[in-house]
Scaffold this motif. Sequence first.
Motif, PDB file in Angstrom:
ATOM      1  N   GLY A 179       2.891  -8.313  -1.684  1.00 45.19           N
ATOM      2  CA  GLY A 179       3.726  -7.138  -1.907  1.00 45.19           C
ATOM      3  C   GLY A 179       4.088  -6.374  -0.655  1.00 45.19           C
ATOM      4  N   ILE A 180       3.578  -6.789   0.518  1.00 49.47           N
ATOM      5  CA  ILE A 180       3.907  -6.048   1.740  1.00 49.47           C
ATOM      6  C   ILE A 180       5.408  -6.145   2.014  1.00 49.47           C
ATOM      7  N   ILE A 181       5.978  -5.024   2.414  1.00 50.14           N
ATOM      8  CA  ILE A 181       7.393  -4.975   2.765  1.00 50.14           C
ATOM      9  C   ILE A 181       7.558  -4.944   4.281  1.00 50.14           C
ATOM     10  N   GLU A 182       6.759  -4.098   4.935  1.00 50.16           N
ATOM     11  CA  GLU A 182       6.914  -3.961   6.378  1.00 50.16           C
ATOM     12  C   GLU A 182       5.720  -3.251   6.988  1.00 50.16           C
ATOM     13  N   ARG A 183       5.404  -3.632   8.237  1.00 47.02           N
ATOM     14  CA  ARG A 183       4.465  -2.855   9.047  1.00 47.02           C
ATOM     15  C   ARG A 183       5.281  -1.864   9.872  1.00 47.02           C
ATOM     16  N   GLU A 203      -1.263  -0.608  11.680  1.00 47.45           N
ATOM     17  CA  GLU A 203      -2.108  -0.485  10.492  1.00 47.45           C
ATOM     18  C   GLU A 203      -1.379   0.194   9.330  1.00 47.45           C
ATOM     19  N   MET A 204      -0.290   0.883   9.632  1.00 47.30           N
ATOM     20  CA  MET A 204       0.497   1.531   8.591  1.00 47.30           C
ATOM     21  C   MET A 204       1.481   0.525   7.995  1.00 47.30           C
ATOM     22  N   ARG A 261      -6.874  10.890  -2.695  1.00 54.49           N
ATOM     23  CA  ARG A 261      -7.932   9.905  -2.921  1.00 54.49           C
ATOM     24  C   ARG A 261      -7.916   8.765  -1.910  1.00 54.49           C
ATOM     25  N   HIS A 262      -6.726   8.364  -1.494  1.00 55.21           N
ATOM     26  CA  HIS A 262      -6.629   7.202  -0.599  1.00 55.21           C
ATOM     27  C   HIS A 262      -5.795   7.461   0.654  1.00 55.21           C
ATOM     28  N   ASN A 263      -5.315   8.699   0.816  1.00 56.24           N
ATOM     29  CA  ASN A 263      -4.478   9.041   1.967  1.00 56.24           C
ATOM     30  C   ASN A 263      -3.230   8.152   2.037  1.00 56.24           C
ATOM     31  N   SER A 319      -3.292  -0.087   5.761  1.00 56.61           N
ATOM     32  CA  SER A 319      -3.500  -1.306   4.993  1.00 56.61           C
ATOM     33  C   SER A 319      -4.878  -1.307   4.325  1.00 56.61           C
ATOM     34  N   ALA A 320      -5.913  -0.811   5.001  1.00 52.17           N
ATOM     35  CA  ALA A 320      -7.258  -0.783   4.432  1.00 52.17           C
ATOM     36  C   ALA A 320      -7.307   0.160   3.221  1.00 52.17           C
TER      37      ALA A 320
END
Length: 218
Positions: free
Chosen positions: A138-142, A148-149, A172-174, A210-211
Amino acid sequence: MAAKPQICVIGLGKFGYKVGASLIHLNHQVIGIDSNPTKLQRAQKIFHQVYEADISNKQALEQIGFREITHALISVGDSISTSAMTTMYLKELEVPNVWVKAINEDHATLLRKIGADDVVIPEHIAAAQLADKIHIPGIIERLPFDPEMIIREMTIDTLKHKTLREIDLTNRHNCQIIAIRKHQETHYRYIPKADDVLVAGDSIIVIGKSASLAKITP
């Protein structure tokens, strides 16, 4: 309003042609230069202007005229010497932004020392993107300013029937939900409201580390 970039693509192989065509699709006027008549014939159908020239010849480049060019992409295949010389010529002609395709890191280092403003290695970019897609579904872009974002698409299941306020990903997850596409709809709605209710099958676009995103069970 800022002046529109004046763009030139030197080398109309697969990469150069594709970049030029993409810029034209974004309503830029692009000039193309190559020494191959077949490539020029294809490019002239969509490029604003095309020129047949020996790009390793500085005089040939001077005759074309680069005074108005603000951005130039050099994409000349595997010829390290040709790309290096052309980069040097364009900086001598005072082209403000010179981007160059490199074939490896050593080539990229050389181009930067000569004066290239930006260097791209297409194979490295493609390999990193493929690895990301396998590693992070599901990643679109770094984001370029912080690797890391990431921006990631997720499909709602566990979080169904809850509002964005209730799931509270920000605290909760920033992480932040920046868009929602309702189930069976084709377009995303951006900047969603806190009271929007999620339904199973909805898709959300989330930005965050990502984490942190890995901890979310949508």
